[in-house]
Design an enzyme around this catalytic site. Structure first.
Site, short mmCIF file in Angstrom:
data_model
loop_
_atom_site.label_atom_id
_atom_site.label_comp_id
_atom_site.label_asym_id
_atom_site.label_seq_id
_atom_site.Cartn_x
_atom_site.Cartn_y
_atom_site.Cartn_z
N ARG A 174 0.83 -1.23 0.00
CA ARG A 174 0.00 0.00 0.00
C ARG A 174 0.85 1.27 0.00
O ARG A 174 0.47 2.28 0.58
CB ARG A 174 -0.97 0.03 1.20
CG ARG A 174 -1.94 -1.12 1.23
CD ARG A 174 -2.89 -1.15 0.04
NE ARG A 174 -3.71 -2.33 0.09
CZ ARG A 174 -3.44 -3.47 -0.58
NH1 ARG A 174 -2.37 -3.53 -1.38
NH2 ARG A 174 -4.24 -4.50 -0.48
N SER A 225 -10.64 -0.96 3.61
CA SER A 225 -9.87 -1.16 4.85
C SER A 225 -9.40 0.18 5.38
O SER A 225 -8.79 0.96 4.66
CB SER A 225 -8.65 -2.04 4.58
OG SER A 225 -9.08 -3.33 4.23
N GLU A 295 -4.73 3.29 6.37
CA GLU A 295 -4.55 3.12 4.92
C GLU A 295 -5.30 4.25 4.20
O GLU A 295 -4.83 4.77 3.20
CB GLU A 295 -5.09 1.75 4.49
CG GLU A 295 -5.00 1.51 2.99
CD GLU A 295 -5.45 0.10 2.60
OE1 GLU A 295 -5.21 -0.86 3.37
OE2 GLU A 295 -6.03 -0.03 1.52
C1 LIG Z 1 -15.56 -1.49 -0.68
C2 LIG Z 1 -14.11 -1.16 -0.91
C3 LIG Z 1 -13.20 -2.18 -1.10
C4 LIG Z 1 -11.85 -1.90 -1.31
N1 LIG Z 1 -10.99 -2.93 -1.50
C5 LIG Z 1 -9.68 -2.67 -1.73
C6 LIG Z 1 -8.74 -3.73 -1.96
O1 LIG Z 1 -9.08 -4.90 -1.98
N2 LIG Z 1 -7.44 -3.40 -2.16
C7 LIG Z 1 -7.01 -2.11 -2.16
O2 LIG Z 1 -5.81 -1.87 -2.36
N3 LIG Z 1 -7.87 -1.09 -1.94
C8 LIG Z 1 -9.18 -1.34 -1.73
N4 LIG Z 1 -10.06 -0.30 -1.51
C9 LIG Z 1 -9.53 1.08 -1.42
C10 LIG Z 1 -9.51 1.85 -2.74
O3 LIG Z 1 -10.46 1.37 -3.67
C11 LIG Z 1 -8.13 1.83 -3.38
O4 LIG Z 1 -7.18 2.37 -2.49
C12 LIG Z 1 -8.08 2.62 -4.69
O5 LIG Z 1 -6.87 2.37 -5.34
C13 LIG Z 1 -8.26 4.13 -4.47
O6 LIG Z 1 -8.44 4.74 -5.74
P1 LIG Z 1 -9.31 6.06 -5.87
O7 LIG Z 1 -9.31 6.47 -7.29
O8 LIG Z 1 -10.64 5.85 -5.25
O9 LIG Z 1 -8.46 7.06 -5.00
P2 LIG Z 1 -9.02 8.25 -4.11
O10 LIG Z 1 -9.73 7.71 -2.93
O11 LIG Z 1 -9.74 9.21 -4.96
O12 LIG Z 1 -7.65 8.88 -3.63
C14 LIG Z 1 -6.80 8.14 -2.77
C15 LIG Z 1 -5.44 8.83 -2.72
O13 LIG Z 1 -4.85 8.74 -4.01
C16 LIG Z 1 -4.56 10.04 -4.50
N5 LIG Z 1 -4.83 10.03 -5.94
C17 LIG Z 1 -6.00 9.78 -6.59
N6 LIG Z 1 -5.82 9.87 -7.92
C18 LIG Z 1 -4.52 10.19 -8.12
C19 LIG Z 1 -3.73 10.45 -9.26
N7 LIG Z 1 -4.23 10.42 -10.51
N8 LIG Z 1 -2.43 10.77 -9.08
C20 LIG Z 1 -1.88 10.82 -7.85
N9 LIG Z 1 -2.58 10.61 -6.72
C21 LIG Z 1 -3.89 10.28 -6.85
C22 LIG Z 1 -5.52 10.97 -3.75
O14 LIG Z 1 -5.02 12.30 -3.72
C23 LIG Z 1 -5.56 10.32 -2.39
O15 LIG Z 1 -4.44 10.69 -1.61
C24 LIG Z 1 -11.40 -0.56 -1.32
C25 LIG Z 1 -12.34 0.49 -1.15
C26 LIG Z 1 -13.67 0.18 -0.95
C27 LIG Z 1 -14.66 1.31 -0.79
#
Ligand SMILES: Cc1cc2nc3c(=O)[nH]c(=O)nc-3n(C[C@H](O)[C@H](O)[C@H](O)COP(=O)(O)OP(=O)(O)OC[C@H]3O[C@@H](n4cnc5c(N)ncnc54)[C@H](O)[C@@H]3O)c2cc1C
Length: 307
Positions: A174, A225, A295
């Protein structure tokens, strides 16, 4: 809520509209948080870069959001410009690779690749986030992480663009090197390695992975998480052992299905969620002498008394 900008605003370039005082809660999976002082949702890489350059030149703070599935946005919202990344380009390139815009949903990336007989990205069905957010946090599930498939990425950082290889991103659990950079590094796109396979076989694997997810995760809104797993243990196990499964604060609850999830039961505030995070961390530290690290990312202002 009226907001006061302390710096003069640039004339925003590109075709994406820049809106003032825009609500952000609907753009997160938690459904929690205040408004962005300024907000834009660019749909092309040139528009994204133009906005980043303009905000950087005017010294306006920048926040980038993908699908908002790994963030807790404060109740008082985010100062400066918040960019909701909508760059969703997808292109098959030689040697079974895929070039994708950073706003592409991981599940969409998996499904698009499957249609073209490109395997290895199926794990994306378990991650309700964008590619950019997933590179930032080295997202992964079902035993595969972004680090296992990423060849290289283009990023914007402090007004300049550069290409980073997989090794330069120094991926770990992560974690990517982007998290340690000052300012706001932004993933623009990435090239991912796939392997050829039959579309039907790939889709069957995706269906099975989705089924597994549905049976283990809570259905209420969450950000996945909350804590990273400590070495050789599971944050959910520790929180449950501390007796906190099902604990509520306002309308937020430590899930009674999976104790490393906090869910929004409707109308929860960031302060409610932050209070539960604080409580879980304190209980696990007291009872097991283990310091849990979050996380999810805290963004903006207004987390009550428990940041
Ligand atoms: C039900 C559920 C299940 C999940 N299961 C998992 C799992 O199994 N494994 C896992 O790893 N995660 C999981 N997640 C967490 C999440 O989906 C991941 O961390 C995902 O990669 C976040 O992407 P996002 O676009 O939603 O990021 P955001 O939530 O929009 O942003 C997260 C961070 O990334 C940064 N960010 C976003 N886009 C960019 C970009 N283009 N460039 C640089 N920084 C950026 C943001 O500024 C912020 O700091 C889960 C979430 C939920 C709600």
């Amino acid at each position: 809520m009226a907001t006061i900008m302390t710096r003069s605003l640039p004339a925003w370039p590109g075709s994406a509209a820049v809106l003032a005082d825009h609500p952000l809660a609907p753009l997160t999976t938690f459904g929690v948080g205040g408004s962005a002082d300024h907000f834009a949702a660019p749909e092309s890489t040139p528009d994204l870069i133009a906005l980043l350059d303009a905000a950087h030149a005017a010294a306006i703070p920048i926040t980038v959001l993908g699908e908002g599935s790994n963030v807790l946005i404060g109740d008082a919202g985010i100062r400066g410009l918040t960019i909701h990344n909508r760059v969703v380009t997808l292109e098959a390139i030689p040697a079974n690779a895929v070039r994708a815009g950073s706003g592409v949903l991981m599940g969409r990336l998996a499904a698009w690749s499957a249609e073209r007989g490109l395997a290895g990205l199926e794990f994306g069905v378990g991650i309700p986030g964008s590619l950019g957010g997933s590179v930032f946090g080295n997202a992964g599930c079902f035993g595969v992480e972004i680090k296992d498939v990423l060849i290289e990425t283009n990023i914007w950082h402090d007004g300049a663009q550069s290409r980073l290889s997989n090794a330069e991103l120094v991926f770990a659990y992560r974690h990517s090197a982007l998290q340690a950079l000052s300012g706001t590094p932004v993933v623009l796109d990435a090239i991912l390695q796939a392997v050829p396979d039959g579309s039907e076989a790939i889709r069957a694997r995706m269906t099975e992975l989705s089924r597994q997810r549905r049976t283990t995760q809570p259905a209420n809104p969450s950000a996945g998480s909350v804590f990273r797993n400590p070495p050789d243990d599971h944050a959910g196990r520790l929180i449950e052992a501390a007796g906190l499964k099902g604990t509520r604060c306002g309308n937020a609850q430590i899930s009674d299905r999976h104790a490393n999830f906090i869910t929004n039961r409707g109308g929860a505030t960031a302060a409610d969620v932050a209070a539960l995070i604080h409580r879980a961390r304190a209980a696990v530290a007291d009872q097991f002498n283990i310091q849990l690290e979050t996380e999810i990312r805290f963004i903006g202002e207004g987390f009550g008394a428990s940041p």
